[in-house]
Design an enzyme around this catalytic site. Sequence first.
Site, mmCIF file in Angstrom:
data_model
loop_
_atom_site.group_PDB
_atom_site.id
_atom_site.type_symbol
_atom_site.label_atom_id
_atom_site.label_comp_id
_atom_site.label_asym_id
_atom_site.label_seq_id
_atom_site.Cartn_x
_atom_site.Cartn_y
_atom_site.Cartn_z
ATOM 1 C CD1 TRP A 21 84.935 22.675 62.040
ATOM 2 C CD2 TRP A 21 86.753 21.509 61.426
ATOM 3 N NE1 TRP A 21 86.003 23.158 62.770
ATOM 4 C CE2 TRP A 21 87.124 22.457 62.419
ATOM 5 C CE3 TRP A 21 87.717 20.656 60.903
ATOM 6 C CZ2 TRP A 21 88.444 22.572 62.874
ATOM 7 C CZ3 TRP A 21 89.027 20.772 61.358
ATOM 8 C CH2 TRP A 21 89.392 21.707 62.335
ATOM 9 C CE1 TYR A 57 83.995 19.630 63.966
ATOM 10 C CE2 TYR A 57 82.406 18.698 62.445
ATOM 11 C CZ TYR A 57 83.596 18.606 63.145
ATOM 12 O OH TYR A 57 84.375 17.487 63.000
ATOM 13 C CG LEU A 221 91.135 16.667 49.439
ATOM 14 C CD1 LEU A 221 90.140 17.717 48.954
ATOM 15 C CD2 LEU A 221 91.857 16.038 48.246
#
Length: 332
Positions: A21, A57, A221
């Site tokens: 992305w 993207y 994350l």
Amino acid sequence: MEYRQLGTSSIHASVITFGAWAIGGWMWGGSDRKEAIAAIRAAYDHGVTSIDTAPVYGQGLSEEIVAETIQDIPRNRVQILTKFGLRWDVQQGEFYFKSKDNDGREIDLYRLASKESVIKECEDCLRRLQTDYIDLFQIHWPDSTTPISETMEALLRLQEQGKIRAAGVCNYSKALMQEAEKTIDLASDQVPYSMVNRDIEKELVPYSIDRNKAIIAYSPLQRGLLTGKIKPGQSFGEGDTREGNRFYTTENITSINQMLDRLRPLAAEKKATLAQLVLRWTIEQPGITIALAGARNAEQAVQNAKAADVKLTKEDIAFINEKLSALELVMP
């Protein structure tokens, strides 16, 4: 690196998969093509053979960068995971949100997964990726204006034609997966999952384990929050969607950093960074098949890949889970 099968398909993906992305630049403040290519190559050199991208993207840019990067790699040594169902070039389907492209032009995004649109998007993806097949073709978001059976029938047609090896979904609930599977055998569901975002453990994980469906975890994350590098008072750039997000309040950043501080000794013992420890924990969770990790340069890509080398014992995982159970977040 480790490789895991995606459901009952013939695809074996690297447990750390390159999330593409950010390299597309859209919603990430632009793209550095040279750095992006170096990042993907560095990841591949460290065993990351799978790349997850999408047309939206960078409005095709991410896929084009992926194609340029892997052109001299034998096609059967890399797994291309891409998507469909988010259109910025038509005003059809379910309006999603307003945005701007990399040149600052306003665009309207629509969720559209009609049979005609799916087939067109597949051809566009094949052209941008410079390949004659896609390993995993995934609907990006559910489209309430198109019957699921129509979307899945299009995927079945593409699979029969050899243009895609397997079909997957993204952001699907258990109920939506059940509906889709009346038409096609899905390989996977790509959903958000992290130490602090574990909602899928209630229904989707048990269902996926029972039905042998892969779960591809994105944002493991939590967009940088679980690296320990985001501090209270952090300022985010214009357009950064982390600003105002429920996870990024001062209270939650403080609590999460305190939890991460308790994990630092274990990370040091494993000769790993906090991010590597978090990624390893993620792919050790029941039902989680692979984790997506984005990188904008070679150094980040190598660090992500090395998470697969971290070894966690049952006692290590129990220790981490104990610290997580004590974490209290304030959610609206």
